[in-house]
Design an enzyme around this catalytic site. Structure first.
Site, PDB file in Angstrom:
ATOM      1  N   VAL A  61       0.879  -1.170   0.000  1.00  0.00           N
ATOM      2  CA  VAL A  61       0.000   0.000   0.000  1.00  0.00           C
ATOM      3  C   VAL A  61       0.918   1.222   0.000  1.00  0.00           C
ATOM      4  O   VAL A  61       1.655   1.461   0.955  1.00  0.00           O
ATOM      5  CB  VAL A  61      -0.948   0.012   1.217  1.00  0.00           C
ATOM      6  CG1 VAL A  61      -1.760   1.302   1.251  1.00  0.00           C
ATOM      7  CG2 VAL A  61      -1.856  -1.214   1.183  1.00  0.00           C
ATOM      8  N   TYR A 106      -3.901   2.038   9.574  1.00  0.00           N
ATOM      9  CA  TYR A 106      -4.554   0.738   9.396  1.00  0.00           C
ATOM     10  C   TYR A 106      -5.550   0.428  10.512  1.00  0.00           C
ATOM     11  O   TYR A 106      -6.483  -0.331  10.314  1.00  0.00           O
ATOM     12  CB  TYR A 106      -3.511  -0.370   9.276  1.00  0.00           C
ATOM     13  CG  TYR A 106      -2.666  -0.205   8.038  1.00  0.00           C
ATOM     14  CD1 TYR A 106      -3.178  -0.502   6.778  1.00  0.00           C
ATOM     15  CD2 TYR A 106      -1.367   0.273   8.110  1.00  0.00           C
ATOM     16  CE1 TYR A 106      -2.430  -0.337   5.628  1.00  0.00           C
ATOM     17  CE2 TYR A 106      -0.606   0.438   6.964  1.00  0.00           C
ATOM     18  CZ  TYR A 106      -1.138   0.142   5.738  1.00  0.00           C
ATOM     19  OH  TYR A 106      -0.395   0.311   4.600  1.00  0.00           O
TER      20      TYR A 106
END
Length: 128
Positions: A61, A106
């Protein structure tokens, strides 16, 4: 996502450089990938790898530094989460390794740090 897009975004990180051949093979084996483009330029990406049934890992990511803080990372993770919700049937372990100082990013998607009693581990093999 093309190999070129992947390599361009990887180059914005401190990750090891890899060959186009290895990058292409990795991308062909993705379970899921997303690349966000702006004016035909890659500005963000994310991948899911694993066995497609029990174990899934969120990988790579990345948001280009010039475009961070604009919601691109949230959009990438939103698409990854949609894929996982669709793909997972009864139970699955979803893992990821967060870069330094981004664990809180996250956490908004439900990811938690592993406890000290069950630390994550890794190994790198580099054949020269």
């Amino acid at each position: 996502m093309t190999t070129e897009d992947y390599q361009e975004l990887r180059a914005t990180t401190n990750w090891e450089q890899i060959s186009n051949e290895q990058a292409g093979l990795a991308l062909r084996n993705d379970l899921f990938s997303i690349c966000v483009e702006l004016d035909n330029r890659p500005v963000g990406m994310g991948r899911v790898v694993g066995d497609g049934a029990l174990y899934f890992y969120v990988q790579d990511v990345v948001v280009h530094p010039d475009f961070q803080g604009k919601g691109i990372g949230r959009a990438v993770m939103g698409e990854i989460e949609n894929y996982l919700q669709f793909k997972v049937r009864d139970y699955a372990f979803i893992g990821l390794m967060a870069a330094d100082k981004v664990a809180s990013f996250y956490q908004q998607f439900g990811y938690k740090a592993r406890p000290d009693t069950a630390p994550g581990m890794f190994k790198i093999i580099q054949n020269d």
